[in-house]
Scaffold this motif. Sequence first.
Motif, PDB file in Angstrom:
ATOM      1  N   HIS A   1       0.848  -1.201   0.000  1.00 48.20           N
ATOM      2  CA  HIS A   1       0.000   0.000   0.000  1.00 48.20           C
ATOM      3  C   HIS A   1       0.881   1.249   0.000  1.00 48.20           C
ATOM      4  CE1 HIS A   1      -3.888  -2.033   1.047  1.00 48.20           C
ATOM      5  NE2 HIS A   1      -3.034  -2.990   1.376  1.00 48.20           N
TER       6      HIS A   1
ATOM      7  N   ASP B   1       0.113   4.260   0.839  1.00 53.96           N
ATOM      8  CA  ASP B   1      -0.053   5.031   2.079  1.00 53.96           C
ATOM      9  C   ASP B   1       0.441   4.270   3.312  1.00 53.96           C
ATOM     10  OD1 ASP B   1      -2.247   3.375   1.436  1.00 53.96           O
ATOM     11  OD2 ASP B   1      -3.633   4.509   2.673  1.00 53.96           O
TER      12      ASP B   1
ATOM     13  N   LEU C   1      -6.665  -6.385  13.073  1.00 52.72           N
ATOM     14  CA  LEU C   1      -6.712  -5.631  11.813  1.00 52.72           C
ATOM     15  C   LEU C   1      -7.317  -4.245  12.073  1.00 52.72           C
ATOM     16  CD1 LEU C   1      -6.145  -5.746   8.743  1.00 52.72           C
ATOM     17  CD2 LEU C   1      -8.492  -6.503   8.430  1.00 52.72           C
TER      18      LEU C   1
ATOM     19  N   LEU D   1      -5.505  -0.770  11.249  1.00 49.87           N
ATOM     20  CA  LEU D   1      -6.043   0.209  10.289  1.00 49.87           C
ATOM     21  C   LEU D   1      -6.179   1.588  10.941  1.00 49.87           C
ATOM     22  CD1 LEU D   1      -8.649  -2.046   8.421  1.00 49.87           C
ATOM     23  CD2 LEU D   1      -6.517  -1.100   7.483  1.00 49.87           C
TER      24      LEU D   1
ATOM     25  N   PHE E   1      -3.330   4.456  10.416  1.00 50.18           N
ATOM     26  CA  PHE E   1      -3.245   5.392   9.289  1.00 50.18           C
ATOM     27  C   PHE E   1      -3.663   6.807   9.706  1.00 50.18           C
ATOM     28  CE2 PHE E   1      -3.117   1.337   7.209  1.00 50.18           C
ATOM     29  CZ  PHE E   1      -2.386   1.544   6.052  1.00 50.18           C
TER      30      PHE E   1
ATOM     31  N   ARG F   1      -0.641  -0.115  -4.384  1.00 49.46           N
ATOM     32  CA  ARG F   1      -2.078   0.191  -4.306  1.00 49.46           C
ATOM     33  C   ARG F   1      -2.379   1.294  -3.299  1.00 49.46           C
ATOM     34  NH1 ARG F   1      -4.270  -5.610  -2.980  1.00 49.46           N
ATOM     35  NH2 ARG F   1      -2.516  -6.193  -4.298  1.00 49.46           N
ATOM     36  N   TYR F   2      -3.495   1.954  -3.512  1.00 49.42           N
ATOM     37  CA  TYR F   2      -3.928   3.012  -2.586  1.00 49.42           C
ATOM     38  C   TYR F   2      -5.374   3.373  -2.888  1.00 49.42           C
ATOM     39  CZ  TYR F   2      -3.263   6.045  -6.638  1.00 49.42           C
ATOM     40  OH  TYR F   2      -3.358   6.599  -7.888  1.00 49.42           O
ATOM     41  N   SER F   3      -5.976   4.097  -1.939  1.00 49.71           N
ATOM     42  CA  SER F   3      -7.331   4.619  -2.143  1.00 49.71           C
ATOM     43  C   SER F   3      -7.222   6.085  -2.541  1.00 49.71           C
ATOM     44  CB  SER F   3      -8.128   4.500  -0.836  1.00 49.71           C
ATOM     45  OG  SER F   3      -9.176   5.446  -0.839  1.00 49.71           O
TER      46      SER F   3
ATOM     47  N   CYS G   1      -7.777   1.164  -4.883  1.00 48.47           N
ATOM     48  CA  CYS G   1      -8.539   0.429  -3.859  1.00 48.47           C
ATOM     49  C   CYS G   1      -9.934   0.994  -3.640  1.00 48.47           C
ATOM     50  CB  CYS G   1      -7.827   0.486  -2.512  1.00 48.47           C
ATOM     51  SG  CYS G   1      -6.201  -0.251  -2.488  1.00 48.47           S
TER      52      CYS G   1
ATOM     53  N   MET H   1     -12.851   0.703  -0.749  1.00 49.51           N
ATOM     54  CA  MET H   1     -12.744   0.442   0.687  1.00 49.51           C
ATOM     55  C   MET H   1     -14.017  -0.266   1.161  1.00 49.51           C
ATOM     56  SD  MET H   1      -9.720   1.556   1.257  1.00 49.51           S
ATOM     57  CE  MET H   1      -9.751   1.039   2.966  1.00 49.51           C
TER      58      MET H   1
ATOM     59  N   GLY I   1      -9.537  -2.727   3.298  1.00 49.80           N
ATOM     60  CA  GLY I   1     -10.257  -2.258   4.471  1.00 49.80           C
ATOM     61  C   GLY I   1     -10.604  -3.390   5.418  1.00 49.80           C
TER      62      GLY I   1
ATOM     63  N   HIS J   1      -3.799 -11.712   0.576  1.00 52.89           N
ATOM     64  CA  HIS J   1      -3.620 -12.509   1.805  1.00 52.89           C
ATOM     65  C   HIS J   1      -4.187 -13.935   1.618  1.00 52.89           C
ATOM     66  CE1 HIS J   1      -2.212  -8.918   3.917  1.00 52.89           C
ATOM     67  NE2 HIS J   1      -3.211  -8.282   3.318  1.00 52.89           N
TER      68      HIS J   1
ATOM     69  N   ASP K   1       3.209  -5.311   2.269  1.00 50.22           N
ATOM     70  CA  ASP K   1       1.901  -4.781   2.652  1.00 50.22           C
ATOM     71  C   ASP K   1       1.978  -3.311   3.106  1.00 50.22           C
ATOM     72  OD1 ASP K   1      -0.836  -4.945   2.897  1.00 50.22           O
ATOM     73  OD2 ASP K   1      -0.840  -6.111   4.748  1.00 50.22           O
ATOM     74  N   ASP K   2       2.499  -3.064   4.305  1.00 49.78           N
ATOM     75  CA  ASP K   2       2.548  -1.690   4.843  1.00 49.78           C
ATOM     76  C   ASP K   2       3.845  -1.505   5.634  1.00 49.78           C
ATOM     77  OD1 ASP K   2      -0.377  -0.617   4.355  1.00 49.78           O
ATOM     78  OD2 ASP K   2      -0.594  -2.658   5.085  1.00 49.78           O
TER      79      ASP K   2
HETATM   80  O1  LIG Z   1      -3.584  -5.488   5.315  1.00 52.03           O
HETATM   81  C1  LIG Z   1      -4.534  -4.740   5.008  1.00 52.03           C
HETATM   82  N1  LIG Z   1      -5.798  -5.233   5.001  1.00 52.03           N
HETATM   83  C2  LIG Z   1      -6.881  -4.482   4.683  1.00 52.03           C
HETATM   84  N2  LIG Z   1      -6.784  -3.183   4.360  1.00 52.03           N
HETATM   85  C3  LIG Z   1      -5.549  -2.629   4.367  1.00 52.03           C
HETATM   86  C4  LIG Z   1      -4.392  -3.364   4.675  1.00 52.03           C
HETATM   87  N3  LIG Z   1      -3.334  -2.527   4.588  1.00 52.03           N
HETATM   88  C5  LIG Z   1      -3.811  -1.317   4.241  1.00 52.03           C
HETATM   89  N4  LIG Z   1      -5.150  -1.364   4.112  1.00 52.03           N
HETATM   90  C6  LIG Z   1      -6.070  -0.278   3.794  1.00 52.03           C
HETATM   91  O2  LIG Z   1      -5.956   0.022   2.420  1.00 52.03           O
HETATM   92  C7  LIG Z   1      -6.001   1.441   2.267  1.00 52.03           C
HETATM   93  C8  LIG Z   1      -5.516   1.870   0.916  1.00 52.03           C
HETATM   94  O3  LIG Z   1      -4.160   1.651   0.749  1.00 52.03           O
HETATM   95  C9  LIG Z   1      -5.227   1.922   3.465  1.00 52.03           C
HETATM   96  O4  LIG Z   1      -5.479   3.284   3.727  1.00 52.03           O
HETATM   97  C10 LIG Z   1      -5.752   1.008   4.551  1.00 52.03           C
HETATM   98  O5  LIG Z   1      -6.978   1.513   5.067  1.00 52.03           O
END
Ligand SMILES: O=c1[nH]cnc2c1ncn2[C@@H]1O[C@H](CO)[C@@H](O)[C@H]1O
Length: 396
Positions: free
Chosen positions: A54, A56, A95, A99, A102, A138-140, A190, A192, A221, A274, A332-333
């Motif tokens: 992601h 972000d 999770l 989340l 952020f 990826r991102y929103s 993405c 959400m 999400g 995942h 992932d992050d």
């Molecule tokens: O591991 C994850 N599982 C579900 N959602 C996630 C995960 N990592 C990040 N995001 C979500 O995806 C958005 C867009 O990038 C992030 O802002 C976060 O809310």
Amino acid sequence: MHIIARRAAMSIGSPVLSALCTSRLTGSRRTSTMAEHTPEQVVFNKPKVELHVHLDGAIRVQTILDIAKKRGIFLPANTVEDLTSVIILEEPATLTKFLGKFAEYMHVVAGDREAIKRIAYEFVEDKAKEGVIYVEVRYSPHFLANTKVDPIPWDQKEGDLSPDEVVHVVNEGLSEGERAFNIKARSILCCMRHMPSWSMDIVELCKKYRHEGVVAIDLAGDESLNCEAYPGHRMAYEEAARCGIHRTVHAGEVGPPSVVQEAVEVLKAERVGHGYRTLEDQALYKKLLAQNMHFEVCPVSSKLTGACDPDFTKHPVITFRKDKANYSLNTDDPLIFNSTLHLDYSTAQKYMGFTEEEFKRLNIRSAESCFLPEKEKKELLQQLREAYGMIESTAF
Ligand SMILES: O=c1[nH]cnc2c1ncn2[C@@H]1O[C@H](CO)[C@@H](O)[C@H]1O
């Protein structure tokens, strides 16, 4: 001190990797200041493909500090070390709690064109230094916008940056990064889970920017709060399938196997984000194995989000490996997990018995499952096979 050490080390690569990173995909030889991961840290010092990360969740802490200073935004810490400890998850959580992290920093970046372009550009630099030669990030777009988004996220005041323009700005940052660091970067937009009203915008943006680096749609999400995909998501995915937009879905990370089944059968996902809990439904798992379904596995993430047992020797990817399943290894992050791709690989080696051969195999499977057009996919596969000594080099 150890908290910042890993990301600091990440910002510098190895000379061997530098040579291997010479890309025929984008042309010229990459020059870079290199080094600092010790051989123990870099267990697979070869070109890699990353499919699940992601944007972000992959920002440099220093960048958050710089932007906050420039914009006059208050943060609860003003050094890299202090802000890092505010943002990262050190112990396995949930999770939902993950989340929530952020919200510590997204208000700093959202709504600011320069900041968004910078994080995209720096992201490519960081990936190049990890030896990644192809990445799908990826991102929103809604989470980074401050107009034409309802509700406006992160308590921002209304501004003039729409989700559409966010995509344009990220594309600019990624393509400047590609030129500077000589790797290939594509993006995934993405939807959400909690915001089905945004999903049709997402598929329209995927269509609009499909020739400017956007390769797929995702649904991210909190799967533990919204197990069943709302009609808004279903409609967006139907439209994506109709238009030939590639599809991946976060499913079976913390949600039950039924979420994976819905992702594949209703949303027509071509890859599963995942997917660990697929193993709880053996019939579904066997069916997906037979279909060659790709699982985007994120080892370090899966421990810290509470998705998997914290004992890595019991990780689902061990079963995937034994069954020769189709999967990738991903960060992932990395911001929130204070990690690098090297940490995911060394975790797989140290606790799960992964070998160099398996790293090669899974990277080839990742390239085969990426969302590039066929011709570019072939070039990527050729590049990996050459680097892995699987075929004669055609370079002269
Ligand atoms: O591991 C994850 N599982 C579900 N959602 C996630 C995960 N990592 C990040 N995001 C979500 O995806 C958005 C867009 O990038 C992030 O802002 C976060 O809310």
